[in-house]
Design an enzyme around this catalytic site. Sequence first.
Site, PDB file in Angstrom:
ATOM      1  N   CYS A 146     -69.345 -31.654  67.503  1.00  0.00           N
ATOM      2  CA  CYS A 146     -68.466 -30.479  67.832  1.00  0.00           C
ATOM      3  C   CYS A 146     -68.962 -29.436  68.487  1.00  0.00           C
ATOM      4  O   CYS A 146     -69.621 -29.721  69.693  1.00  0.00           O
ATOM      5  CB  CYS A 146     -67.623 -30.417  66.614  1.00  0.00           C
ATOM      6  SG  CYS A 146     -68.411 -29.846  65.130  1.00  0.00           S
ATOM      7  N   ARG A 185     -66.590 -29.633  61.867  1.00  0.00           N
ATOM      8  CA  ARG A 185     -65.633 -30.347  62.111  1.00  0.00           C
ATOM      9  C   ARG A 185     -65.916 -31.879  62.093  1.00  0.00           C
ATOM     10  O   ARG A 185     -65.402 -32.676  61.336  1.00  0.00           O
ATOM     11  CB  ARG A 185     -64.953 -30.242  63.325  1.00  0.00           C
ATOM     12  CG  ARG A 185     -63.963 -29.064  63.237  1.00  0.00           C
ATOM     13  CD  ARG A 185     -63.253 -28.413  64.613  1.00  0.00           C
ATOM     14  NE  ARG A 185     -64.345 -27.889  65.311  1.00  0.00           N
ATOM     15  CZ  ARG A 185     -64.094 -27.283  66.648  1.00  0.00           C
ATOM     16  NH1 ARG A 185     -62.606 -27.309  66.918  1.00  0.00           N
ATOM     17  NH2 ARG A 185     -64.954 -26.654  67.390  1.00  0.00           N
TER      18      ARG A 185
END
Length: 268
Positions: free
Chosen positions: A221, A226
């Site tokens: 990411c 995430r």
Amino acid sequence: MNDSVVVTPDWLAAHREDEQVRIVDVRDAWEYDGIGHIPGAVSIPFDSYRDESDVDRGTLPGADAFADLCSEAGISPDDTIVAYDDTHGVFAARFVLTALEYGHADVRLLDGDYSAWNREYETTSDAPEVEPTDYEPDPLSREESPLVGYDAVAEALERGALFVDTREQHEFEESRLPGAVRFDWREVVDDETRRLKPPAELEALLESYGITPDREIVLYCNTARRISHTYVVLRALGYEDVAFYEGSLTEWLANDGTVETGPATEDD
């Protein structure tokens, strides 16, 4: 779903008073104190186990700093840790990844978050009494760790590994690793229940993106928050060949790595 990786609220309700189960709340301290928390949970806020100063790979805090957090929270290396937040598990998943990296063998993510727990079970504002421990970390070797760096990522690109970008569409179009597939980490969460979708539904969803257990998968990411959630979900579903690009796009761009921009084409 493998309950050695992800546990349901029912599982936690049945086991939360077990002697070796330690519940970790990674929300901000004011949420833990002011909103309430799962009974028995200790507070280890997200910012306390994330370090931007490059003390370790990416934003890892370093083994000693992590050990200090666990010691203060009364956690021992043999304990079963269950981590949760109130953001569908994305911050708690980062704690899971961090604990695994520093050698904690049994650390699990709560399926859902504080809000999901609160729909069915009691909460409290009382902090538990904690007896500090002398936590000894046992960091994974580079060979054991799922974390990979720039050179390994470049080699994986040459091999044709599947790169999975867990960011939002506008981020993906602005800059991405060559050939990456965009898979928003939140797609695995049921918005109504705040919990993960059923395993069969998750497997079908991932397959629709070409994310299958037979592929070599590299997750990234921007700063590796995430992808922590996606990594835990894939582990719970039995995916084995999953690499975690800790430096993510931040490191890739800093090293002038090749990127693609704009909307993905069908050939991508």
